[in-house]
Design an enzyme around this catalytic site. Structure first.
Site, short mmCIF file in Angstrom:
data_model
loop_
_atom_site.label_atom_id
_atom_site.label_comp_id
_atom_site.label_asym_id
_atom_site.label_seq_id
_atom_site.Cartn_x
_atom_site.Cartn_y
_atom_site.Cartn_z
N ASP A 124 -53.28 -26.16 37.10
CA ASP A 124 -53.14 -26.87 35.83
C ASP A 124 -53.95 -28.18 35.87
OD1 ASP A 124 -52.02 -27.65 33.35
OD2 ASP A 124 -50.43 -28.76 34.37
N ASP A 153 -53.47 -31.27 33.33
CA ASP A 153 -52.73 -32.51 33.01
C ASP A 153 -51.53 -32.71 33.92
OD1 ASP A 153 -54.50 -32.99 30.94
OD2 ASP A 153 -53.39 -31.65 29.62
#
Lengths: 181, 181
Positions: B9, B11
């Site tokens: 991922d 963020d």
């Protein structure tokens, strides 16, 4: 039973790309190629026309492509029975992201943003079906691949072929009929 | 044996988002929240601060986020042993696409574009490992999920937790040691 998932490609499946390249070709070389000239090829794969591919990197290229006939109606129907994911190999073209997203919002606003994927290598996609015009995407797919006919793939014969969206509809009607037997 | 795949991922895993929201909070409300104030929450989930989430939709928000400590070094190392895919739920934020892509090109130019995915629902991702700060992404993942610690997930206990990239490195060293036993 969980709903089955269909991954659907954009270019040359939902969006028509060839008309734009035909126009570009004609504008650049002053002649309009015959369909037989680019049998089994993309237009920018014709001798001396590699430069045409540059257009894919320009802002706006993907924004005004015509919608593939019957795609809106058939995809809307399929959404009643399947989870539909739009899977487009946008990542090579940084300037295509907003155009592709805006195009989908304009023509396929019934597809939620959660079901849109911009990627590079489609082997990362986990779905039951994949509809794509590129054999290399179907090669690495673990589910059932459907090759959507495009001028460049007419000689490919390793995958079940669909000639347009009415054949896609018929394929899935048959799948459901067989599953419920 | 094919290389295993790690989906990572962006963020709050590769990019730090909290410092920007802290600044926004302070600019908006004139006070700086303590870490204990937003324990188990995102800053825009604090009472009366829902409006802060609007910032995610603005051009530029994702372009200048600080890089998570040690992420560049550890991801570069992991690429020697694994296929790394960056999987970010960008699709809610149309204006984030170019920023996220440019940010990756600036800070992680060693990751090929083929291995970047912008999506919505991550359940479409087929990989062996997923490193994510959101439990809901790990819930639907078929491989091994690692929860990357963030202020909002500190009370989550259903997944193996990694507190930063040095712990990610240690996890995969252990995985390889166990696999070769």
């Amino acid at each position: 039973m969980p709903r089955k998932r269909i991954a659907i490609d954009m270019d040359e499946v939902m969006a028509q790309v060839v008309p734009k390249f035909l126009r570009l070709y004609e504008d650049t070389f002053g002649v309009k190629p015959e369909t037989s000239d680019y049998h089994g090829k993309k237009l920018y794969q014709l001798p001396g026309s590699k430069q045409l591919r540059e257009a894919l990197f320009h802002k706006g290229f993907f924004r005004d492509l015509p919608v593939m006939p019957d795609s809106q109606e058939v995809i809307r129907e399929l959404m009643e029975e399947y989870d539909i994911f739009i899977v487009t190999a946008a990542m090579e073209f940084r300037n295509s992201f907003e155009d592709k997203f805006d195009w989908l919002r304009e023509h396929f606003d019934f597809i939620p943003w959660k079901n849109i994927i911009f990627c590079g290598d489609k082997s990362i996609i986990d779905a039951d079906y994949m509809i794509d015009d590129h054999a290399f995407n179907l090669e690495t797919f673990k589910g059932k691949g459907l090759l959507f006919t495009a001028t460049h793939n007419v000689d490919e014969n390793r995958f079940e072929r669909v000639n347009g969206w009415l054949e896609v509809r018929a394929f899935f009607e048959k799948e459901r009929a067989e599953a419920s037997e």
